[in-house]
Design a protein around this motif. Structure first.
Motif, PDB file in Angstrom:
ATOM      1  N   VAL A  32      90.179 103.358 -31.001  1.00  0.00           N
ATOM      2  CA  VAL A  32      91.529 103.395 -31.599  1.00  0.00           C
ATOM      3  C   VAL A  32      91.343 102.475 -32.409  1.00  0.00           C
ATOM      4  N   ASP A  33      91.716 100.707 -32.106  1.00  0.00           N
ATOM      5  CA  ASP A  33      92.404  99.865 -31.966  1.00  0.00           C
ATOM      6  C   ASP A  33      91.683  99.244 -33.175  1.00  0.00           C
ATOM      7  N   GLN A  34      89.842  99.731 -33.461  1.00  0.00           N
ATOM      8  CA  GLN A  34      89.153  99.020 -35.216  1.00  0.00           C
ATOM      9  C   GLN A  34      89.408 100.504 -35.527  1.00  0.00           C
ATOM     10  N   LYS A  35      89.290 102.132 -35.383  1.00  0.00           N
ATOM     11  CA  LYS A  35      89.348 103.077 -35.969  1.00  0.00           C
ATOM     12  C   LYS A  35      90.709 102.985 -37.007  1.00  0.00           C
ATOM     13  N   LEU A  36      90.838 104.314 -35.751  1.00  0.00           N
ATOM     14  CA  LEU A  36      92.088 105.123 -36.007  1.00  0.00           C
ATOM     15  C   LEU A  36      93.462 104.897 -35.988  1.00  0.00           C
ATOM     16  N   SER A  37      93.949 103.445 -35.737  1.00  0.00           N
ATOM     17  CA  SER A  37      95.219 102.392 -36.072  1.00  0.00           C
ATOM     18  C   SER A  37      94.378 101.660 -37.596  1.00  0.00           C
ATOM     19  N   VAL A  38      93.662 101.869 -37.899  1.00  0.00           N
ATOM     20  CA  VAL A  38      93.135 101.111 -39.186  1.00  0.00           C
ATOM     21  C   VAL A  38      93.263 101.872 -40.333  1.00  0.00           C
ATOM     22  N   LEU A  39      93.065 103.017 -39.655  1.00  0.00           N
ATOM     23  CA  LEU A  39      93.309 104.097 -40.995  1.00  0.00           C
ATOM     24  C   LEU A  39      95.242 104.529 -41.153  1.00  0.00           C
ATOM     25  N   LEU A  40      95.914 104.476 -40.338  1.00  0.00           N
ATOM     26  CA  LEU A  40      97.083 104.676 -40.127  1.00  0.00           C
ATOM     27  C   LEU A  40      97.670 103.852 -41.881  1.00  0.00           C
TER      28      LEU A  40
END
Length: 283
Positions: A141-149
């Motif tokens: 989440v920290d390195q992928k999902l949240s970065v994409l937001l």
């Protein structure tokens, strides 16, 4: 925004002293300094809410960061800059200790077995709540999902402006704080979108986000099961993994990107999201 510690039962702080319930002005044991749209701040809020831990929220001015500067004496040093750490989230434990970096904050606060109580102690959590699988999801989440937001909510100036509209709801901000933060903040975010996409090698931000959501729905198992969609670790209630994913998406509630997220796939993601929201029980 104050979430009072006074006279409220909490599994994490079960041995509150009598003095802590005498006056509603008593300071809470934990204070979260945040930006409302920060996914990492939302992660901490969602975990604390789920565990029914009392805390106070203090919104940080995104331009001046004066709320952080006031804590420079107790904030840890940012080794890269040689100055006090000036990023959110920050969690104050009492008035003398400041914790930074969402993953480190929760790793320090959470305990997998009961026993912690009182300000500064670890927070007991249910068995199986914060295991290695949960930590792997948190890293994703920290390195992928949240970065994409970020690149998704700043695709245009109007979307950036919408993202910064939260500042208008902060009672502690002056009229000029709100105006400056929304206009200058939105402009800066919009202009930084291309740089961030290049840094993380993102070509199609919306497509990449939808792909990430597919990873979540695959873990959930989709619809068609008895009782509807379940949780990531197939338990009876959400684990830290569910809350980590959920809180990242919750940080953009009310924005156009969030509407697209809720319409993703066969509806299982939205069903899961609403189940986690109910279990977290935001206060």
């Amino acid at each position: 925004m104050r979430r009072s510690f006074v006279c409220r039962s909490s599994p994490a702080f079960s041995t509150a002293t009598a003095g802590s319930c005498k006056a509603s002005s008593a300071p809470p044991p934990l204070t979260l300094l945040q930006y409302s749209i920060c996914p990492f701040c939302n992660k901490i809020k969602s975990v604390l809410d789920f565990l029914k831990v009392s805390y106070e929220v203090k919104e940080v001015n995104p331009l001046s960061k004066k709320e952080l500067k006031e804590l420079s004496d107790i904030l840890p040093l940012d080794e890269k800059k040689g100055k006090p750490y000036m990023k959110v989230p920050v969690v104050l434990v009492g008035t003398e200790k400041a914790l930074v970096d969402s993953s480190r904050i929760l790793a320090e606060l959470l305990s997998v077995s009961p026993g912690g109580s009182g300000p500064g102690a670890v927070i007991p959590s249910p068995p199986g709540f914060y295991e290695e699988e949960d930590k792997e999801w948190e890293r994703w989440v920290d390195q992928k999902l949240s970065v994409l937001l970020f690149p998704n909510i700043t695709r245009s100036f109007s979307e950036s402006f919408q993202a910064f509209s939260y500042v208008n709801k902060v009672p502690s901000f002056s009229f000029w704080d709100k105006m400056g933060s929304q206009w200058l903040g939105a402009t800066a975010m919009w202009m930084a979108q291309g740089k961030l996409k290049k840094k993380y090698q993102i070509e199609d931000e919306r497509g990449a986000l939808m792909e990430a959501l597919g990873t979540v729905t695959k873990a959930l198992g989709g619809e068609g099961k008895s009782g509807g969609v379940g949780f990531i670790k197939k338990g009876e209630s959400p684990s830290f993994a569910d809350i980590a994913v959920y809180s990242s998406l919750r940080s953009i509630e009310g924005l156009e990107t969030h509407k697209d997220v809720m319409e993703f796939g066969d509806g299982s993601l939205k069903e899961w999201y609403e189940k986690v929201a109910k279990a977290v029980g935001h206060r």
